[in-house]
Design an enzyme around this catalytic site. Structure first.
Site, PDB file in Angstrom:
ATOM      1  N   LEU A 170      -3.422  -5.293   9.041  1.00  0.00           N
ATOM      2  CA  LEU A 170      -2.309  -4.872   9.874  1.00  0.00           C
ATOM      3  C   LEU A 170      -1.505  -6.123  10.184  1.00  0.00           C
ATOM      4  CD1 LEU A 170      -4.020  -2.434  12.435  1.00  0.00           C
ATOM      5  CD2 LEU A 170      -2.631  -1.812  10.455  1.00  0.00           C
ATOM      6  N   ASP A 171      -0.174  -6.041  10.040  1.00  0.00           N
ATOM      7  CA  ASP A 171       0.621  -7.224  10.341  1.00  0.00           C
ATOM      8  C   ASP A 171       0.611  -7.490  11.843  1.00  0.00           C
ATOM      9  OD1 ASP A 171       2.821  -5.813  11.643  1.00  0.00           O
ATOM     10  OD2 ASP A 171       3.419  -5.147   9.655  1.00  0.00           O
ATOM     11  N   MET A 172       1.178  -8.597  12.236  1.00  0.00           N
ATOM     12  CA  MET A 172       1.059  -9.082  13.606  1.00  0.00           C
ATOM     13  C   MET A 172       1.588  -8.080  14.634  1.00  0.00           C
ATOM     14  SD  MET A 172       2.309 -12.754  15.074  1.00  0.00           S
ATOM     15  CE  MET A 172       1.862 -13.325  16.723  1.00  0.00           C
TER      16      MET A 172
ATOM     17  N   THR B 244       1.937  -4.757  14.219  1.00  0.00           N
ATOM     18  CA  THR B 244       1.375  -3.407  14.101  1.00  0.00           C
ATOM     19  C   THR B 244       0.102  -3.320  14.931  1.00  0.00           C
ATOM     20  OG1 THR B 244       2.302  -3.141  11.887  1.00  0.00           O
ATOM     21  CG2 THR B 244       0.520  -1.659  12.496  1.00  0.00           C
TER      22      THR B 244
ATOM     23  N   ARG C  29       7.324  -0.446   6.883  1.00  0.00           N
ATOM     24  CA  ARG C  29       8.490  -1.179   7.388  1.00  0.00           C
ATOM     25  C   ARG C  29       9.532  -1.396   6.287  1.00  0.00           C
ATOM     26  NH1 ARG C  29       7.372  -3.235  12.480  1.00  0.00           N
ATOM     27  NH2 ARG C  29       5.150  -3.382  13.015  1.00  0.00           N
TER      28      ARG C  29
END
Length: 302
Positions: free
Chosen positions: A127-129, A131, A220
């Protein structure tokens, strides 16, 4: 005074990999690749150990790589509710908040006996920062790898708040798939969570999105391609594992779900396509509908 049980073993601190039959240590600060495409590259054998020029940078010390459990160990699973603004990483040179470090300090993976080593947590997927939501953690690198493989098509479900005008053509594009910068993104199942008569005028919409691949920042990028900006993104389900009511920032250990018995996997088919298929089947079988006229068949005469 440092409690010996709090220290990681050499294998846990560095990670190991077998190359040419020898056991090698990989530093935990080794360069890692978060994209699911890197995992797929390994699965296809493009980074096989038989190659003398094998790039060990592709083996992520965070995702666990191909290493199975040690003999006598059992697979364990934790579900964590990741906070917005946290990294899924062991170490960050900029000192940003780390989910794994926070959970470790909170006692997740701590051995029950002092003679045992602390469990090395391996996140399933990324998961990106910005999310938040569900993150699966395990001590079994092989289990993590099977869950991540794009070919296994485990479903990932998200709640996404998007800013911008959401139209039917954009919804169809999400469901059918798009190509961005020569990268193809497969169709995703998308539903509007709170439909209203004012949707056409609204600039903020909550969506429920399910995909079967885990490309880097996939949702995204697709939304941005369609002129929509994701202002919040929460993962709620991965395979048969669900976030449910786990409080933000917390993690719980849950029973392991067998890979071959999980139901939330396979090609994603949107409800719109399902209804169209049912209509087509009914028409082909002469089923009743709003139009009872006979089907016209053109016949070519010699």
């Amino acid at each position: 005074v440092v409690d010996p049980s709090e220290l990681l073993s050499i294998e846990e601190a560095f990670g190991t990999i077998k190359v040419g039959g020898r056991q090698l240590l990989l530093p935990s600060t080794a360069k890692t690749v978060s994209s699911a495409s890197s995992t797929e590259t390994l699965a296809e054998g493009k980074g096989s150990s038989s190659s003398p020029a094998m790039n060990t940078d592709l083996i992520s010390s965070h995702s666990g790589g191909p290493n199975p459990l040690a003999q006598g160990q059992r697979t364990r699973i934790w579900l964590a509710h990741k906070l917005q603004g946290e990294l899924v990483a062991e170490n960050d040179p900029y000192g940003r908040p780390s989910l794994l470090d926070r959970l470790r300090r909170g006692g997740v993976g701590k051995p029950k006996k002092k003679s045992q080593n602390r469990v090395h947590l391996k996140p399933v997927g990324r998961l990106d920062m910005m999310t938040e939501g569900l993150l699966i953690l395990t001590n079994d690198g092989s289990y993590a790898r099977e869950m991540e493989l794009p070919s296994n098509k485990f479903h990932r479900t998200y709640r996404a708040r998007v800013h911008g005008r959401l139209t039917e053509p954009k919804m169809r594009a999400i469901r059918s798939g798009v190509t961005i910068d020569n990268t193809q993104y497969l169709g995703m199942d998308v539903k509007i969570e709170k439909a209203s008569a004012r949707r056409e005028q609204s600039t903020n919409t909550w969506l429920r999105i399910t995909c079967s691949e885990g490309k880097n920042r996939q949702i995204r990028k697709v939304m941005e391609h369609l002129g929509l900006k994701v202002t919040r993104l929460i993962r709620t389900q991965y395979g048969d594992y669900s976030l449910n009511t786990i409080p933000p920032g917390m993690a719980i250990e849950v029973p392991v779900k067998a890979l071959d018995k999980q139901k939330k996997k396979g090609q994603v088919v949107s409800p719109a396509r399902k209804s169209n298929r049912k209509q087509n089947r009914g028409t082909s079988k002469g089923g009743s509908g709003s139009d009872d006229r006979a089907i016209v068949q053109w016949v070519r005469h010699a």
